[in-house]
Design an enzyme around this catalytic site. Structure first.
Site, PDB file in Angstrom:
ATOM      1  N   ASP A  39      14.442  -1.341  -0.400  1.00  0.00           N
ATOM      2  CA  ASP A  39      15.323  -1.589   1.004  1.00  0.00           C
ATOM      3  C   ASP A  39      16.301  -2.547   0.318  1.00  0.00           C
ATOM      4  OD1 ASP A  39      15.720  -0.990   3.237  1.00  0.00           O
ATOM      5  OD2 ASP A  39      13.849  -1.614   4.323  1.00  0.00           O
ATOM      6  N   ASP A  76       7.488   3.076  -2.698  1.00  0.00           N
ATOM      7  CA  ASP A  76       7.622   3.984  -1.596  1.00  0.00           C
ATOM      8  C   ASP A  76       9.072   3.767  -0.989  1.00  0.00           C
ATOM      9  OD1 ASP A  76       7.098   1.303  -0.698  1.00  0.00           O
ATOM     10  OD2 ASP A  76       6.138   2.556   1.366  1.00  0.00           O
ATOM     11  N   VAL A  98      11.703   5.035   8.861  1.00  0.00           N
ATOM     12  CA  VAL A  98      11.301   6.051   8.558  1.00  0.00           C
ATOM     13  C   VAL A  98       9.571   5.743   8.264  1.00  0.00           C
ATOM     14  CG1 VAL A  98      10.995   7.898   6.694  1.00  0.00           C
ATOM     15  CG2 VAL A  98      13.221   7.128   7.506  1.00  0.00           C
ATOM     16  N   ASP A 132       4.706   3.060   6.879  1.00  0.00           N
ATOM     17  CA  ASP A 132       3.874   2.841   8.064  1.00  0.00           C
ATOM     18  C   ASP A 132       4.721   2.156   9.095  1.00  0.00           C
ATOM     19  OD1 ASP A 132       4.082   0.251   6.375  1.00  0.00           O
ATOM     20  OD2 ASP A 132       2.867  -0.377   8.045  1.00  0.00           O
ATOM     21  N   LYS A 135       0.473  -1.167   0.049  1.00  0.00           N
ATOM     22  CA  LYS A 135      -0.156   0.164   0.034  1.00  0.00           C
ATOM     23  C   LYS A 135       0.909   1.148  -0.003  1.00  0.00           C
ATOM     24  CE  LYS A 135      -3.230  -2.163   3.533  1.00  0.00           C
ATOM     25  NZ  LYS A 135      -2.482  -2.977   4.103  1.00  0.00           N
TER      26      LYS A 135
HETATM   27  C1  PRP Z   1       7.783  -1.921   1.291  1.00  0.00           C
HETATM   28  C2  PRP Z   1       8.059  -1.188  -0.126  1.00  0.00           C
HETATM   29  C3  PRP Z   1       8.596  -2.577  -0.833  1.00  0.00           C
HETATM   30  C4  PRP Z   1       9.079  -3.245   0.097  1.00  0.00           C
HETATM   31  C5  PRP Z   1      10.798  -3.028  -0.202  1.00  0.00           C
HETATM   32  O1  PRP Z   1       6.712  -2.604   1.404  1.00  0.00           O
HETATM   33  O2  PRP Z   1       6.967  -0.669  -0.452  1.00  0.00           O
HETATM   34  O3  PRP Z   1       7.401  -3.065  -1.425  1.00  0.00           O
HETATM   35  O4  PRP Z   1       8.869  -2.933   1.395  1.00  0.00           O
HETATM   36  O5  PRP Z   1      11.522  -3.746   0.655  1.00  0.00           O
HETATM   37  P1  PRP Z   1      12.621  -4.714  -0.033  1.00  0.00           P
HETATM   38  O6  PRP Z   1      13.495  -3.794  -0.677  1.00  0.00           O
HETATM   39  O7  PRP Z   1      13.431  -5.145   1.331  1.00  0.00           O
HETATM   40  O8  PRP Z   1      12.073  -5.681  -0.603  1.00  0.00           O
HETATM   41  P2  PRP Z   1       5.906  -3.268   2.811  1.00  0.00           P
HETATM   42  O9  PRP Z   1       6.106  -4.551   2.811  1.00  0.00           O
HETATM   43  O10 PRP Z   1       6.437  -2.427   3.796  1.00  0.00           O
HETATM   44  O11 PRP Z   1       4.523  -3.046   2.349  1.00  0.00           O
HETATM   45  P3  PRP Z   1       3.581  -1.730   2.479  1.00  0.00           P
HETATM   46  O12 PRP Z   1       3.894  -1.165   1.367  1.00  0.00           O
HETATM   47  O13 PRP Z   1       2.273  -2.186   2.379  1.00  0.00           O
HETATM   48  O14 PRP Z   1       3.690  -0.803   3.692  1.00  0.00           O
END
Ligand code: PRP
Length: 176
Positions: free
Chosen positions: A102, A99, A152, A158, A42
């Protein structure tokens, strides 16, 4: 300061200014084409809508929902599509909107999956890039901000599903 937050990292004005710059670069890159933005639910929703408003080529949008889960050793990186796109991306110019990138594991999985569907081109745009945590290389074409290794929230990001609606990016207080 909202409870649970340590300090503001990037203000609403700083984010807006940088998004306009990145939108201009995206416009330049895709001039004469129609661009499909694919948001990863999301977290990317807030960034996607802010970015799309400043892109000056015709834009379509679609969304992907993913589930990530660790393997038996607790390592990250197992991802599956929980909600697929509404439409085909065959022969389209696609920009995956994140967003945050990582470890890169989510993005790599999504790039591999989407590449198999025959887009004309496939790129990545992310609000935040935390390269210090990268496990696998991913070709991030457009990034708004590079950040170091802290938790962050805000502007879509979130903590336990909270803080996504903050118009700025803030550092979460470390757990006591
Ligand atoms: C976050 C972000 C990416 C992922 C990146 O999603 O939106 O999809 O983590 O992480 P990585 O590079 O370590 O794979 P999250 O799982 O937090 O879901 P959300 O967007 O619903 O908060």
């Amino acid at each position: 300061m909202i409870e649970g937050l340590e300090r503001i990292l990037l203000t609403e004005e700083q984010i807006d200014e940088r998004i306009r710059e990145v939108a201009a670069a995206v416009t330049e890159r895709y001039r004469g084409r129609t661009l499909k933005l694919i948001g990863v639910l999301k977290g990317s929703v807030f960034f996607l809508t802010a970015l799309a408003r400043h892109i000056q080529v015709p834009v379509k949008i679609d969304f992907l929902g993913i589930s990530s889960f660790g393997n038996r050793n607790g390592a990250p990186g197992l991802v599956r599509i929980a909600r697929d796109l509404d439409d085909t991306i065959e022969s389209e110019d696609v920009l995956l909107v994140e967003d945050i990138v990582d470890t890169g594991l989510t993005t790599r999985y999504l790039l591999q999956t989407l590449a198999g569907r025959g887009p004309h081109s496939l790129g990545i745009v992310t609000l935040l890039d935390r390269t210090c945590r990268r496990i696998v290389e991913v070709p991030v074409e457009f990034r708004c901000f590079e950040i170091d290794d802290r938790f962050v929230v805000g502007f879509g990001l979130d903590h336990k599903q909270l803080y996504r609606n903050l118009p700025y990016l803030a550092v979460l207080k470390p757990p006591v």
